[in-house]
Design a protein around this motif. Structure first.
Motif, PDB file in Angstrom:
ATOM      1  N   MET A  34       0.818  -1.206   0.000  1.00 58.02           N
ATOM      2  CA  MET A  34       0.000   0.000   0.000  1.00 58.02           C
ATOM      3  C   MET A  34       0.855   1.260   0.000  1.00 58.02           C
ATOM      4  N   SER A  35       2.040   1.198   0.620  1.00 63.01           N
ATOM      5  CA  SER A  35       2.944   2.346   0.568  1.00 63.01           C
ATOM      6  C   SER A  35       3.401   2.603  -0.857  1.00 63.01           C
ATOM      7  N   GLY A  36       3.713   1.520  -1.586  1.00 61.64           N
ATOM      8  CA  GLY A  36       4.073   1.678  -2.988  1.00 61.64           C
ATOM      9  C   GLY A  36       2.935   2.279  -3.783  1.00 61.64           C
ATOM     10  N   LEU A  37       1.712   1.807  -3.503  1.00 59.76           N
ATOM     11  CA  LEU A  37       0.549   2.326  -4.205  1.00 59.76           C
ATOM     12  C   LEU A  37       0.333   3.807  -3.899  1.00 59.76           C
ATOM     13  N   LEU A  38       0.372   4.155  -2.612  1.00 55.81           N
ATOM     14  CA  LEU A  38       0.100   5.544  -2.258  1.00 55.81           C
ATOM     15  C   LEU A  38       1.232   6.469  -2.696  1.00 55.81           C
ATOM     16  N   GLY A  80      -3.298  10.043   8.020  1.00 55.18           N
ATOM     17  CA  GLY A  80      -4.566   9.508   8.507  1.00 55.18           C
ATOM     18  C   GLY A  80      -5.229   8.583   7.511  1.00 55.18           C
ATOM     19  N   LEU A  81      -5.218   8.974   6.242  1.00 54.61           N
ATOM     20  CA  LEU A  81      -5.841   8.158   5.198  1.00 54.61           C
ATOM     21  C   LEU A  81      -5.145   6.813   5.063  1.00 54.61           C
ATOM     22  N   GLN A  82      -3.833   6.818   4.959  1.00 53.48           N
ATOM     23  CA  GLN A  82      -3.091   5.577   4.746  1.00 53.48           C
ATOM     24  C   GLN A  82      -3.200   4.642   5.946  1.00 53.48           C
ATOM     25  N   ALA A  83      -3.107   5.188   7.157  1.00 55.33           N
ATOM     26  CA  ALA A  83      -3.230   4.354   8.352  1.00 55.33           C
ATOM     27  C   ALA A  83      -4.617   3.715   8.433  1.00 55.33           C
ATOM     28  N   THR A  84      -5.642   4.496   8.141  1.00 59.77           N
ATOM     29  CA  THR A  84      -7.004   3.952   8.129  1.00 59.77           C
ATOM     30  C   THR A  84      -7.141   2.853   7.086  1.00 59.77           C
ATOM     31  N   HIS A  85      -6.572   3.096   5.921  1.00 57.58           N
ATOM     32  CA  HIS A  85      -6.669   2.160   4.805  1.00 57.58           C
ATOM     33  C   HIS A  85      -6.003   0.824   5.135  1.00 57.58           C
ATOM     34  N   ILE A  86      -4.793   0.868   5.672  1.00 63.93           N
ATOM     35  CA  ILE A  86      -4.060  -0.362   5.992  1.00 63.93           C
ATOM     36  C   ILE A  86      -4.809  -1.170   7.048  1.00 63.93           C
ATOM     37  N   ILE A 111      -6.607   1.945  16.906  1.00 67.54           N
ATOM     38  CA  ILE A 111      -5.704   2.464  15.866  1.00 67.54           C
ATOM     39  C   ILE A 111      -6.501   3.219  14.807  1.00 67.54           C
ATOM     40  N   ILE A 112      -7.621   2.650  14.379  1.00 70.15           N
ATOM     41  CA  ILE A 112      -8.434   3.323  13.359  1.00 70.15           C
ATOM     42  C   ILE A 112      -9.036   4.606  13.912  1.00 70.15           C
ATOM     43  N   LEU A 172       4.610   7.294   4.063  1.00 62.62           N
ATOM     44  CA  LEU A 172       5.687   6.448   4.563  1.00 62.62           C
ATOM     45  C   LEU A 172       5.567   6.224   6.062  1.00 62.62           C
ATOM     46  N   ALA A 173       5.169   7.268   6.779  1.00 66.22           N
ATOM     47  CA  ALA A 173       4.998   7.130   8.227  1.00 66.22           C
ATOM     48  C   ALA A 173       3.907   6.122   8.554  1.00 66.22           C
ATOM     49  N   ALA A 174       2.854   6.106   7.756  1.00 68.71           N
ATOM     50  CA  ALA A 174       1.729   5.210   8.025  1.00 68.71           C
ATOM     51  C   ALA A 174       2.048   3.754   7.706  1.00 68.71           C
ATOM     52  N   ALA A 175       3.097   3.506   6.918  1.00 67.64           N
ATOM     53  CA  ALA A 175       3.425   2.136   6.522  1.00 67.64           C
ATOM     54  C   ALA A 175       3.734   1.253   7.721  1.00 67.64           C
ATOM     55  N   SER A 176       4.193   1.854   8.820  1.00 70.41           N
ATOM     56  CA  SER A 176       4.563   1.091  10.013  1.00 70.41           C
ATOM     57  C   SER A 176       3.418   0.977  11.011  1.00 70.41           C
ATOM     58  N   VAL A 177       2.196   1.306  10.593  1.00 64.95           N
ATOM     59  CA  VAL A 177       1.068   1.297  11.528  1.00 64.95           C
ATOM     60  C   VAL A 177       0.810  -0.090  12.099  1.00 64.95           C
ATOM     61  N   GLY A 178       1.182  -1.132  11.344  1.00 66.59           N
ATOM     62  CA  GLY A 178       0.965  -2.488  11.828  1.00 66.59           C
ATOM     63  C   GLY A 178       1.689  -2.802  13.119  1.00 66.59           C
ATOM     64  N   ARG A 179       2.774  -2.088  13.410  1.00 67.23           N
ATOM     65  CA  ARG A 179       3.519  -2.325  14.647  1.00 67.23           C
ATOM     66  C   ARG A 179       2.692  -2.016  15.885  1.00 67.23           C
ATOM     67  N   PHE A 180       1.742  -1.099  15.737  1.00 69.54           N
ATOM     68  CA  PHE A 180       0.936  -0.705  16.896  1.00 69.54           C
ATOM     69  C   PHE A 180      -0.063  -1.775  17.297  1.00 69.54           C
TER      70      PHE A 180
END
Length: 390
Positions: free
Chosen positions: A139-143, A313-319, A278-279, A261-269
């Motif tokens: 998704m980071s590549g996509l965004l 916010g958008l990317q974190a919500t999306h992931i 998280i959402i 890029l910052a949102a790509a690591s949201v899975g760690r939370f």
């Protein structure tokens, strides 16, 4: 045919890079709208329909092509689709009438759904522990493709005209085709029924799973707000107090990449917080972004901070949305993704269309009001319905 039951780093990088390059095709037009309007001798509202047609086409591709990822060999599907993408890009380059741009961009949207075949593949081939991070990388590549495409096309448009961007895109898609042909694995399809039963099962999944419906609505509203901003940003920045062109507008894609890029690591939370929390935090960030985009939207710093927070916010919500619904049925990942992404891009089309009207009547204030409204709807839906489905 190469079959794979695990996701290697090389495969993940291939899908990440290819996702960014393919999805970029449907966003090159946004910083180029003023140049296209000048070339065709039409107004802002007329060219604003180009990204609307692209996003509607993308939603159609999600509905009718992406489910095939559960039924047919995915590498063949991707390679055939890329040939159609290249054909559309050539058509756009040679277009001489506005209706041709509408039709070509609509078909380009239909055929540019390849990243939405890669995201389910990443989820399907990953372990449960790695699913969020794998989805986050693709998704980071996509965004990043969405965001950086605006910067790149803005520069190319200012230097060589808007048509040159599509000629360059043809070359990039040719290289992507070769990479997919040589390196992409081909997991065994999971669905054995007919195409009509495949599409019917998409509807069944949407009806059966309230979590999928909630994720789809949250994603649609969040993306509608982002689309509202980037469709009209060129008109906002070419007027007072900025008076700048496509290059500067496109550079805001690079700004947004910071948030992506910052949102790509949201899975760690997920180790400490529930998906619900998280959402909720991601949607609050999305809403907070409008304080800057709207409140300080006549300054560069306000727009920069606002767009970083908007993309974060958008990317974190999306992931996290995708992490939620992919766990529903690992054998139906493409169809689950179809429900979500059709809703997502219908939201994007709605945001683009409503923002175009808002710009006509209330300029930047109207656009930001529309964006705030979409963000509030996403947050309210989460607060009202999420605890019933988790």
């Amino acid at each position: 045919m190469t079959q794979s039951t695990t996701l290697t780093k090389g495969t993940l990088w291939l899908m990440t890079i290819a996702s960014g390059l393919v999805v970029a095709n449907i966003y090159y037009n946004q910083p180029l709208l003023s140049l296209i309007a000048e070339d065709f001798g039409v107004g802002e509202f007329a060219v604003s329909k180009i990204p609307v047609m692209t996003q509607i086409g993308y939603a159609c591709g999600l509905l009718f092509i992406v489910p095939l990822g559960d039924k047919v060999w995915r590498r063949k599907l991707v390679l055939f689709d890329l040939i159609a993408v290249i054909s559309c890009l050539i058509w756009i380059y040679f277009s001489r009438d506005l209706w041709m741009l509408y039709v070509a961009n609509f078909i380009l949207g239909i055929t540019s759904v390849i990243p939405q075949l890669f995201v389910p593949m990443a989820a399907e081939l990953s372990s449960a522990q790695r699913r969020s991070s794998s989805i986050g990388m693709v998704m980071s590549g996509l965004l990043l493709g969405i965001l950086l495409s605006r910067m790149f096309s803005g520069v190319v448009g200012d230097l060589w005209g808007w048509r040159m961007m599509y000629l360059i895109a043809v070359g990039l898609m040719g290289l992507t085709w070769l990479g997919i042909y040589k390196l992409l694995p081909d997991p065994t399809p999971n669905f054995k029924g007919s195409y009509s039963s495949l599409l019917h099962s998409v509807v069944t999944l949407a009806r059966k799973h309230p979590l999928l419906r909630l994720a789809s609505f949250r994603g649609a509203m969040a993306f509608a707000g982002m689309s509202a901003v980037f469709t009209t940003l060129i008109f906002h920045l070419e007027g007072p107090p900025f008076f700048v062109g496509a290059t500067v507008v496109g550079s805001f894609g690079l700004v947004g990449a910071v948030g992506a890029l910052a949102a790509a690591s949201v899975g760690r939370f997920t180790r400490k917080w529930s998906n619900y929390k998280i959402i909720f935090a991601a949607l609050l960030i999305l809403l907070m972004s409008w304080a800057f985009t709207f409140g300080a939207g006549e300054t560069y710093w306000g727009l920069i901070v606002g767009i970083i927070l908007l993309d974060l916010g958008l990317q974190a919500t999306h992931i996290m949305n995708q992490t939620d619904f992919f766990a529903i049925d690992p054998k139906a990942t493409n169809r689950l993704n179809t429900v979500y992404m059709v809703s997502y891009f219908i939201g994007g089309s709605l945001g683009t269309l409503v923002a175009s009207w808002a710009w006509q009547y209330a300029q930047w204030t109207g656009v930001c009001t529309v964006g705030i409204g979409f963000s509030v709807l996403a947050l309210v839906a989460h607060l009202v319905f999420a605890k019933k489905v988790y």
